[in-house]
Enzyme design. Structure first.
Site, PDB file in Angstrom:
ATOM      1  N   ARG A 219      46.520  55.835  44.808  1.00  0.00           N
ATOM      2  CA  ARG A 219      47.529  57.997  44.962  1.00  0.00           C
ATOM      3  C   ARG A 219      47.934  57.753  46.043  1.00  0.00           C
ATOM      4  NH1 ARG A 219      46.444  57.257  40.249  1.00  0.00           N
ATOM      5  NH2 ARG A 219      45.330  57.888  38.508  1.00  0.00           N
TER       6      ARG A 219
ATOM      7  N   ARG B 218      50.189  58.085  35.834  1.00  0.00           N
ATOM      8  CA  ARG B 218      49.559  59.477  35.559  1.00  0.00           C
ATOM      9  C   ARG B 218      50.597  60.073  36.500  1.00  0.00           C
ATOM     10  NH1 ARG B 218      43.796  60.394  34.513  1.00  0.00           N
ATOM     11  NH2 ARG B 218      43.754  58.358  35.730  1.00  0.00           N
TER      12      ARG B 218
ATOM     13  N   LYS C 195      43.217  42.713  27.669  1.00  0.00           N
ATOM     14  CA  LYS C 195      41.691  42.167  28.039  1.00  0.00           C
ATOM     15  C   LYS C 195      40.391  41.644  26.665  1.00  0.00           C
ATOM     16  CE  LYS C 195      40.608  45.672  31.400  1.00  0.00           C
ATOM     17  NZ  LYS C 195      41.607  47.110  30.867  1.00  0.00           N
ATOM     18  N   PHE C 196      41.690  40.090  26.326  1.00  0.00           N
ATOM     19  CA  PHE C 196      41.041  38.703  25.500  1.00  0.00           C
ATOM     20  C   PHE C 196      39.323  38.780  25.860  1.00  0.00           C
ATOM     21  CE2 PHE C 196      45.565  37.811  24.726  1.00  0.00           C
ATOM     22  CZ  PHE C 196      45.697  38.986  23.768  1.00  0.00           C
ATOM     23  N   HIS C 197      38.983  38.727  25.160  1.00  0.00           N
ATOM     24  CA  HIS C 197      37.348  38.429  25.603  1.00  0.00           C
ATOM     25  C   HIS C 197      36.478  37.580  24.445  1.00  0.00           C
ATOM     26  CE1 HIS C 197      32.731  38.728  27.196  1.00  0.00           C
ATOM     27  NE2 HIS C 197      32.821  37.437  26.636  1.00  0.00           N
ATOM     28  N   ASP C 198      36.755  36.240  24.106  1.00  0.00           N
ATOM     29  CA  ASP C 198      36.485  35.523  22.105  1.00  0.00           C
ATOM     30  C   ASP C 198      36.028  34.219  22.817  1.00  0.00           C
ATOM     31  OD1 ASP C 198      36.068  35.120  19.904  1.00  0.00           O
ATOM     32  OD2 ASP C 198      36.974  36.947  19.372  1.00  0.00           O
ATOM     33  N   ILE C 199      35.488  33.626  21.566  1.00  0.00           N
ATOM     34  CA  ILE C 199      35.628  32.095  21.857  1.00  0.00           C
ATOM     35  C   ILE C 199      37.028  31.483  22.295  1.00  0.00           C
ATOM     36  CG2 ILE C 199      33.903  32.072  20.385  1.00  0.00           C
ATOM     37  CD1 ILE C 199      35.610  30.825  18.008  1.00  0.00           C
ATOM     38  N   PRO C 200      37.117  30.164  23.015  1.00  0.00           N
ATOM     39  CA  PRO C 200      38.202  30.184  23.691  1.00  0.00           C
ATOM     40  C   PRO C 200      39.041  29.473  22.731  1.00  0.00           C
ATOM     41  CG  PRO C 200      36.052  28.972  24.721  1.00  0.00           C
ATOM     42  CD  PRO C 200      35.286  29.674  23.409  1.00  0.00           C
TER      43      PRO C 200
ATOM     44  N   GLN D  80      39.761  58.970  39.049  1.00  0.00           N
ATOM     45  CA  GLN D  80      40.028  57.606  39.831  1.00  0.00           C
ATOM     46  C   GLN D  80      39.132  58.140  40.831  1.00  0.00           C
ATOM     47  OE1 GLN D  80      41.286  55.027  39.246  1.00  0.00           O
ATOM     48  NE2 GLN D  80      42.367  54.622  37.990  1.00  0.00           N
TER      49      GLN D  80
HETATM   50  O1  C5P Z   1      46.452  56.767  35.699  1.00  0.00           O
HETATM   51  P1  C5P Z   1      46.394  55.851  36.555  1.00  0.00           P
HETATM   52  O2  C5P Z   1      46.688  55.544  37.583  1.00  0.00           O
HETATM   53  O3  C5P Z   1      45.161  56.367  37.030  1.00  0.00           O
HETATM   54  O4  C5P Z   1      46.527  54.685  34.973  1.00  0.00           O
HETATM   55  C1  C5P Z   1      45.760  53.384  35.637  1.00  0.00           C
HETATM   56  C2  C5P Z   1      45.834  52.793  34.615  1.00  0.00           C
HETATM   57  O5  C5P Z   1      45.309  51.405  34.979  1.00  0.00           O
HETATM   58  C3  C5P Z   1      45.021  52.844  33.624  1.00  0.00           C
HETATM   59  O6  C5P Z   1      46.282  52.697  32.398  1.00  0.00           O
HETATM   60  C4  C5P Z   1      44.010  52.377  33.361  1.00  0.00           C
HETATM   61  O7  C5P Z   1      43.055  51.993  31.968  1.00  0.00           O
HETATM   62  C5  C5P Z   1      44.052  51.624  34.101  1.00  0.00           C
HETATM   63  N1  C5P Z   1      42.558  50.765  34.886  1.00  0.00           N
HETATM   64  C6  C5P Z   1      42.033  51.958  36.215  1.00  0.00           C
HETATM   65  N2  C5P Z   1      40.974  51.178  35.817  1.00  0.00           N
HETATM   66  C7  C5P Z   1      40.241  49.974  36.025  1.00  0.00           C
HETATM   67  C8  C5P Z   1      41.148  49.428  35.666  1.00  0.00           C
HETATM   68  C9  C5P Z   1      42.497  49.658  34.862  1.00  0.00           C
HETATM   69  O8  C5P Z   1      42.274  52.922  36.138  1.00  0.00           O
HETATM   70  N3  C5P Z   1      39.523  49.990  36.657  1.00  0.00           N
END
Ligand code: C5P
Length: 234
Positions: free
Chosen positions: A184, A214, A61-66, A193
């Site tokens: 899920r 997971r 997730k890069f976020h910096d100057i271009p 989640q």
């Molecule tokens: O274990 P799980 O299936 O919840 O993993 C989801 C992956 O997606 C993790 O690497 C988590 O950091 C990433 N992620 C997320 N929700 C977000 C953005 C990224 O769960 N909104």
């Protein structure tokens, strides 16, 4: 048949990540390397996963100057990753620089350009948190605003939450690839989640890639869990 499953290698060591990758590789489409694994194991873990023949999604997730983001993207392309993330809130110039760098570096190396994915609003931010940092309070509107800006800046993909897929599909060109975590199957607990969809629902809503952690790596048999998820989609 394309395999949309990206397994999040949210594991503390290179050895554990590699072991999981080898175990599930035949049943999945790619592996996601995030900040924890990258910072602890270094760029070498990307090379080692790539050496198994698997595709890599580098989620830093890069976020910096271009210019800084362009250089970081070029370095990621040299590591031969297939997908990487940047924050769309870094602005149009930063996004354009990232995409341009991905295309130019890949061309110079004679390899396919990675998909530069824009992250819109982190799912940890709610309406109050957005107001606090000076954004409009409606999360959905802010997501749509940043997604539209990202496409105008030339990005070809976005990361979004499962419940944003359908709305974004309505406003974005069909070729924009949506990548979604928060998947899920119902067989396991939802962990932390809260807003989830099943793999099949997410694909039907218009996601191209599913980031799954997971439900695969914490399963008793990760390979079987991945195969079962894939079979549930098509
Ligand atoms: O274990 P799980 O299936 O919840 O993993 C989801 C992956 O997606 C993790 O690497 C988590 O950091 C990433 N992620 C997320 N929700 C977000 C953005 C990224 O769960 N909104």
């Amino acid at each position: 048949m394309r395999n949309p499953i990206i397994v999040a290698l949210d594991l503390p060591s290179a050895e554990q990540a590699l072991q999981l990758a080898e175990q599930v590789a035949p049943a999945v489409g790619a592996f996601k390397i995030g900040k924890e694994l990258f910072v602890s194991a270094g760029p070498d873990i990307v090379k080692r996963i790539r050496a198994t023949g698997a595709s890599v999604f580098l989620d830093l997730k890069f976020h910096d100057i271009p210019n800084t983001v362009a250089q970081a993207v070029a370095a990621a392309v040299r590591l031969d990753v297939q997908m990487l993330t940047i924050h769309t809130s870094g602005g149009s110039a930063m996004m354009r620089a990232a995409e341009k760098s991905a295309l130019a570096t890949a061309k110079a190396l004679g390899q396919p350009a990675p998909l530069v994915l824009g992250v819109t609003v982190l799912t940890s931010l709610d309406s109050d948190a957005l107001t606090e940092i000076g954004c409009q309070p409606n999360v959905g509107h802010q997501v749509e605003r940043l997604a539209t800006l990202a496409v105008k800046a030339g990005l070809r993909g976005l990361v979004c939450s499962p419940l944003e897929i359908a709305d974004l599909r309505e406003i974005l060109p069909a070729e924009i690839q949506l990548v979604t975590p928060g998947i899920r199957t119902g067989a396991e607990k939802a962990d932390d989640q809260k807003r989830t969809l099943s793999p099949r629902e997410a694909i039907q809503a218009g996601a191209r890639w599913l980031v799954i952690g997971r439900p695969i790596y914490a399963a008793e048999n990760p390979r079987q869990a991945a195969e079962k998820i894939l079979a549930s989609i098509y």
